[in-house]
Design an enzyme around this catalytic site. Structure first.
Site, PDB file in Angstrom:
ATOM      1  N   SER A 103      24.284  27.948  30.943  1.00  0.00           N
ATOM      2  CA  SER A 103      24.862  29.069  30.183  1.00  0.00           C
ATOM      3  C   SER A 103      26.030  29.742  30.902  1.00  0.00           C
ATOM      4  O   SER A 103      26.521  30.760  30.433  1.00  0.00           O
ATOM      5  CB  SER A 103      23.797  30.146  29.956  1.00  0.00           C
ATOM      6  OG  SER A 103      22.690  29.617  29.329  1.00  0.00           O
ATOM      7  N   GLY A 104      26.411  29.222  32.064  1.00  0.00           N
ATOM      8  CA  GLY A 104      27.496  29.864  32.811  1.00  0.00           C
ATOM      9  C   GLY A 104      27.038  30.466  34.132  1.00  0.00           C
ATOM     10  O   GLY A 104      27.706  31.344  34.693  1.00  0.00           O
ATOM     11  N   ARG A 125      24.657  31.922  26.284  1.00  0.00           N
ATOM     12  CA  ARG A 125      25.735  31.146  25.671  1.00  0.00           C
ATOM     13  C   ARG A 125      25.228  30.666  24.323  1.00  0.00           C
ATOM     14  O   ARG A 125      24.011  30.521  24.153  1.00  0.00           O
ATOM     15  CB  ARG A 125      26.010  29.960  26.586  1.00  0.00           C
ATOM     16  CG  ARG A 125      27.166  29.109  26.198  1.00  0.00           C
ATOM     17  CD  ARG A 125      27.336  27.987  27.201  1.00  0.00           C
ATOM     18  NE  ARG A 125      28.581  27.307  26.971  1.00  0.00           N
ATOM     19  CZ  ARG A 125      28.936  26.188  27.589  1.00  0.00           C
ATOM     20  NH1 ARG A 125      28.141  25.653  28.491  1.00  0.00           N
ATOM     21  NH2 ARG A 125      30.095  25.613  27.328  1.00  0.00           N
ATOM     22  N   HIS A 164      16.314  31.067  36.908  1.00  0.00           N
ATOM     23  CA  HIS A 164      16.216  30.697  35.494  1.00  0.00           C
ATOM     24  C   HIS A 164      14.911  31.235  34.893  1.00  0.00           C
ATOM     25  O   HIS A 164      14.614  30.975  33.719  1.00  0.00           O
ATOM     26  CB  HIS A 164      16.217  29.174  35.342  1.00  0.00           C
ATOM     27  CG  HIS A 164      17.534  28.519  35.654  1.00  0.00           C
ATOM     28  ND1 HIS A 164      18.749  29.030  35.268  1.00  0.00           N
ATOM     29  CD2 HIS A 164      17.817  27.364  36.314  1.00  0.00           C
ATOM     30  CE1 HIS A 164      19.714  28.233  35.668  1.00  0.00           C
ATOM     31  NE2 HIS A 164      19.177  27.217  36.309  1.00  0.00           N
ATOM     32  N   TRP A 184      29.526  30.132  37.197  1.00  0.00           N
ATOM     33  CA  TRP A 184      30.675  31.025  37.034  1.00  0.00           C
ATOM     34  C   TRP A 184      30.285  32.476  37.327  1.00  0.00           C
ATOM     35  O   TRP A 184      30.974  33.188  38.069  1.00  0.00           O
ATOM     36  CB  TRP A 184      31.194  30.874  35.610  1.00  0.00           C
ATOM     37  CG  TRP A 184      32.496  31.541  35.300  1.00  0.00           C
ATOM     38  CD1 TRP A 184      33.447  31.957  36.191  1.00  0.00           C
ATOM     39  CD2 TRP A 184      32.995  31.843  33.995  1.00  0.00           C
ATOM     40  NE1 TRP A 184      34.514  32.499  35.523  1.00  0.00           N
ATOM     41  CE2 TRP A 184      34.261  32.436  34.177  1.00  0.00           C
ATOM     42  CE3 TRP A 184      32.506  31.660  32.707  1.00  0.00           C
ATOM     43  CZ2 TRP A 184      35.039  32.854  33.094  1.00  0.00           C
ATOM     44  CZ3 TRP A 184      33.289  32.066  31.636  1.00  0.00           C
ATOM     45  CH2 TRP A 184      34.532  32.656  31.824  1.00  0.00           C
TER      46      TRP A 184
HETATM   47  P1  A3P Z   1      30.061  22.546  29.842  1.00  0.00           P
HETATM   48  O1  A3P Z   1      28.986  21.557  30.160  1.00  0.00           O
HETATM   49  O2  A3P Z   1      30.099  22.923  28.394  1.00  0.00           O
HETATM   50  O3  A3P Z   1      31.406  22.117  30.336  1.00  0.00           O
HETATM   51  P2  A3P Z   1      25.723  26.456  34.483  1.00  0.00           P
HETATM   52  O4  A3P Z   1      26.633  26.946  35.546  1.00  0.00           O
HETATM   53  O5  A3P Z   1      24.773  27.488  33.968  1.00  0.00           O
HETATM   54  O6  A3P Z   1      25.069  25.189  34.885  1.00  0.00           O
HETATM   55  O7  A3P Z   1      26.628  26.143  33.217  1.00  0.00           O
HETATM   56  C1  A3P Z   1      27.469  25.028  33.218  1.00  0.00           C
HETATM   57  C2  A3P Z   1      28.545  25.217  32.183  1.00  0.00           C
HETATM   58  O8  A3P Z   1      29.479  26.215  32.652  1.00  0.00           O
HETATM   59  C3  A3P Z   1      29.341  23.929  31.999  1.00  0.00           C
HETATM   60  O9  A3P Z   1      29.728  23.896  30.632  1.00  0.00           O
HETATM   61  C4  A3P Z   1      30.514  24.144  32.935  1.00  0.00           C
HETATM   62  O10 A3P Z   1      31.622  23.357  32.652  1.00  0.00           O
HETATM   63  C5  A3P Z   1      30.787  25.633  32.746  1.00  0.00           C
HETATM   64  N1  A3P Z   1      31.473  26.233  33.895  1.00  0.00           N
HETATM   65  C6  A3P Z   1      31.297  25.964  35.210  1.00  0.00           C
HETATM   66  N2  A3P Z   1      32.137  26.703  35.952  1.00  0.00           N
HETATM   67  C7  A3P Z   1      32.849  27.467  35.112  1.00  0.00           C
HETATM   68  C8  A3P Z   1      33.891  28.433  35.304  1.00  0.00           C
HETATM   69  N3  A3P Z   1      34.356  28.738  36.513  1.00  0.00           N
HETATM   70  N4  A3P Z   1      34.397  29.027  34.201  1.00  0.00           N
HETATM   71  C9  A3P Z   1      33.930  28.729  32.967  1.00  0.00           C
HETATM   72  N5  A3P Z   1      32.963  27.813  32.728  1.00  0.00           N
HETATM   73  C10 A3P Z   1      32.411  27.192  33.792  1.00  0.00           C
END
Ligand code: A3P
Length: 307
Positions: free
Chosen positions: A49-50, A137, A115, A53
């Site tokens: 879900s991000g 998300r 989580h 980041w």
């Molecule tokens: P996608 O698989 O849709 O590309 P988590 O960090 O919870 O594992 O989530 C992973 C998702 O966040 C992935 O999405 C990844 O690409 C995205 N992500 C990772 N780093 C990011 C950043 N700095 N900014 C925005 N999205 C990011």
């Protein structure tokens, strides 16, 4: 625990949420041993879900005096965010040896990730003044991100998880730390009841209005950006440092590993809103929309919009 779920062998229903045996063990250790400080910050998410980041943005924000975001030796340039804000269940309490880790040398404010659903957190965490930041998300993109991730990190000996199989389980709520609706609702309700305790964010808002949301995070944590800092471009610098484009290209994120030896590169895929359209058939859209409406429809479901 009742066995069922992903590949049947790997997920168990534990106090109402799905997880793996190793996670059950570390969550139990967490409950026994973790003593929160009021200054602790916990970043909570359902996987994909991000999390990465949000950990980066939070670390850069709370440590901006110690590590200016434009510094060439900023920790985020050489460490993956999961090393700077470790997960309770994989890292802090993940080793399963007899002695719990000594967290006294952990730099303050201590940043942790989890989580675990809100209800599953230790009462010491719920009752303390430590802060929780949650990011959700839209479930369509979370599903695609999760399904692709699982297939990248699965042991080679296992066959790929098909889209159909993964989707069917997701709609039944069978996903690590799910059902996703209970996960979202737990933190959502708590954020409404105790807004000083839980900040509820949405990945889509963070993508669309990154600076505005970063300021919200800083305010919530009691370290809002001052005028002088804003004039110096502090907010923009943090946003840039933590951007997908920047982080994805760092050596540590191309080559390093995290958690159970997964490649950091798998944490950075597309980072797009709406990638689900490339994977969903019309019946899938209908089924997941119905689940969302049923489970979250009456509870200000804006976090879960399908576009
Ligand atoms: P996608 O698989 O849709 O590309 P988590 O960090 O919870 O594992 O989530 C992973 C998702 O966040 C992935 O999405 C990844 O690409 C995205 N992500 C990772 N780093 C990011 C950043 N700095 N900014 C925005 N999205 C990011």
């Amino acid at each position: 625990p009742r066995e069922r779920g992903w590949r049947t062998r790997y997920l168990y229903l534990f106090h109402g949420f799905w997880c793996q045996p190793a996670e059950i063990q570390s969550i139990t250790t967490l409950h026994h041993h973790f003593r929160p400080n009021d200054s602790d910050i916990i970043i909570a998410t359902i996987p994909k879900s991000g999390t990465t980041w949000l950990k980066a943005l939070t670390f850069a924000t709370v440590n901006r005096d110690l590590f200016p975001p434009s510094s060439k030796s900023h920790p985020l340039l050489s460490s993956n965010p999961h090393d700077l804000a470790p997960f309770f269940e994989y890292t802090v309490y993940g080793s399963h040896d007899r002695n719990p880790p000594d967290l006294s040398g952990f730099p303050e404010p201590r940043l942790f990730g989890t989580h675990i659903p809100f209800d599953g957190l230790p009462s010491s965490v719920k009752d303390s003044d430590c802060k929780v930041i949650y990011i959700c998300r839209n479930p369509f993109d979370t599903f695609v991100s999760s399904w692709t991730f699982i297939n990248k990190i699965k042991p080679e000996s296992l066959p790929p998880l098909t889209l159909e199989e993964a989707f069917d389980m997701y709609c039944q709520g069978i996903i690590g730390f799910g059902p996703f609706w209970d996960h979202m609702l737990g933190y959502w309700n708590e954020s409404k009841e105790k807004p000083h305790k839980v900040l509820f964010l949405k990945y889509e808002d963070l993508k669309g209005e990154t600076e505005r949301e970063l300021k919200r995070i800083a305010e919530f944590l009691g370290c809002g950006f001052g005028e002088e800092e804003e004039e110096r471009g502090m907010v923009e610098s943090i946003v840039k440092l933590c951007s997908f484009e920047k982080m994805k290209e760092l050596e540590v994120n191309k080559c390093g590993t995290f958690g159970r030896n997964f490649g950091n590169k798998h944490l950075f895929r597309k980072a797009e809103i709406g990638d689900w359209v490339n994977h969903f058939s019309p019946p899938m859209v209908e089924r997941l929309s119905t689940v969302i409406e049923e489970k979250l429809g009456g509870s200000d479901s804006s976090p879960c919009s399908s576009s």
